[in-house]
Enzyme design. Structure first.
Site, PDB file in Angstrom:
ATOM      1  N   GLU A   1     -11.394   2.438   6.079  1.00  0.00           N
ATOM      2  CA  GLU A   1     -10.207   3.268   6.916  1.00  0.00           C
ATOM      3  C   GLU A   1     -10.699   4.183   7.149  1.00  0.00           C
ATOM      4  OE1 GLU A   1      -5.826   1.669   7.697  1.00  0.00           O
ATOM      5  OE2 GLU A   1      -6.563   2.596   5.230  1.00  0.00           O
TER       6      GLU A   1
ATOM      7  N   GLU B   1       1.043  -0.834   0.266  1.00  0.00           N
ATOM      8  CA  GLU B   1      -0.356  -0.139   0.163  1.00  0.00           C
ATOM      9  C   GLU B   1       0.971   1.301  -0.078  1.00  0.00           C
ATOM     10  OE1 GLU B   1      -3.570   2.229   2.440  1.00  0.00           O
ATOM     11  OE2 GLU B   1      -2.100   0.902   3.695  1.00  0.00           O
TER      12      GLU B   1
ATOM     13  N   ASP C   1      -5.963   2.251  -1.660  1.00  0.00           N
ATOM     14  CA  ASP C   1      -6.292   3.697  -0.400  1.00  0.00           C
ATOM     15  C   ASP C   1      -7.338   4.570  -1.153  1.00  0.00           C
ATOM     16  OD1 ASP C   1      -7.516   4.777   1.069  1.00  0.00           O
ATOM     17  OD2 ASP C   1      -6.367   3.807   2.994  1.00  0.00           O
TER      18      ASP C   1
ATOM     19  N   GLN D   1      -9.708   1.017  -0.297  1.00  0.00           N
ATOM     20  CA  GLN D   1     -10.100   1.204   0.748  1.00  0.00           C
ATOM     21  C   GLN D   1     -10.340   3.190   0.422  1.00  0.00           C
ATOM     22  OE1 GLN D   1      -6.547   0.328   3.203  1.00  0.00           O
ATOM     23  NE2 GLN D   1      -7.181  -0.423   4.404  1.00  0.00           N
TER      24      GLN D   1
END
Length: 259
Positions: A238, A141, A176, A202
């Site tokens: 998140e 990530e 994300d 995310q």
């Protein structure tokens, strides 16, 4: 329609950690994720998960000393043995939760430093091969430099290059959208370009990392894009609720699991 996982490290913090699983299920989530489970026995995590009847979407490998500011060890030369021990420490939680994907944090290092690059590639290869024995995907990530200054993996194209270079089918990109917006903008473009590499998604509002809203990214359009692309994984929430977890779930009303 996307399937959502509540991030229990940021959401439902009004409850004790082991009670958050049931709270998330009661709110309509069919899965959960969190940063780290290691303060609790694997069996307790497994019981909380089973009792709430939710799926474990994701958690992170041990990051080093989080309280002292460490954010992973993979790109730090000299931490190889500790990194490998961290994988062994994660495996009992893998078996108790049935999780199918783990995130490997890189740590603070210069992404242009050849020694850091070498350490990262070696850690990636070792972790991917070890986790493949348990049918687990290893996720990489990118994290934006505002939230985590000095983090090694801070660019989505850089992360994608490491995924491709690995040559391993179980190495995937953790996409994300919050970090993508802050690093690159054009989340939709990056999503479409990198979609074949993505293993987990995310979300959070770009401004303040709160619930998704109209301030961006354009989540209704991005959720539709995930459907068009055929994404079948979970979307991890998140984010930090702006004014209470339950009070901020208005955006989730069309997606919640029926009671």
């Amino acid at each position: 329609m996307p399937r959502f996982a509540a991030n229990l490290s940021m959401m439902f913090t009004e409850w004790d950690f082991l009670d958050r699983f049931k709270a998330a299920a009661d709110a309509g989530f069919e899965a959960v994720e969190f940063l780290f489970p290691y303060e609790h026995a694997p069996e307790k995590i497994g019981l909380a998960l089973a009792g709430a009847e939710v799926e474990q979407a994701l958690f992170n490998l041990p990051p080093g000393d989080w309280a002292k500011g460490e954010r992973g060890m993979a790109a730090i030369p000299g931490r190889e043995e500790e990194f490998r021990a961290g994988i062994e420490a994660a495996l009992p939680y893998v078996h108790e939760t049935g999780v199918k994907r783990l995130h490997m944090m890189a740590g603070h290092a210069d992404p242009q430093d050849p020694a850091a690059q070498k350490a990262y590639r070696a850690a990636l290869a070792y972790a991917a091969d070890k986790l493949a024995e348990h049918d687990i995907d290893l996720l990489l990530e990118p994290i934006n430099g505002k939230d985590m200054p000095g983090y090694f993996l801070n660019d989505f194209d850089q992360a994608a290059a490491y995924v491709r270079e690995s040559g391993r089918r179980n190495v995937r990109l953790q996409f994300d959208m919050y970090h993508c917006e802050l690093i690159h903008g054009d989340v939709s473009g990056k999503l479409k370009a990198l979609y074949p590499l993505i293993g987990h998604v995310q979300i959070a509002r770009a401004n303040g990392r709160h619930e998704p809203d109209a301030s961006g990214p354009d989540y209704p359009r991005l959720f539709d894009e995930l459907d068009r692309l055929g994404y079948e994984g979970f979307v991890g929430c998140e984010y930090r609720p702006a004014a209470g977890t339950l009070e901020g779930l208005g955006w989730f009303s069309d997606f919640r699991k029926p009671a």
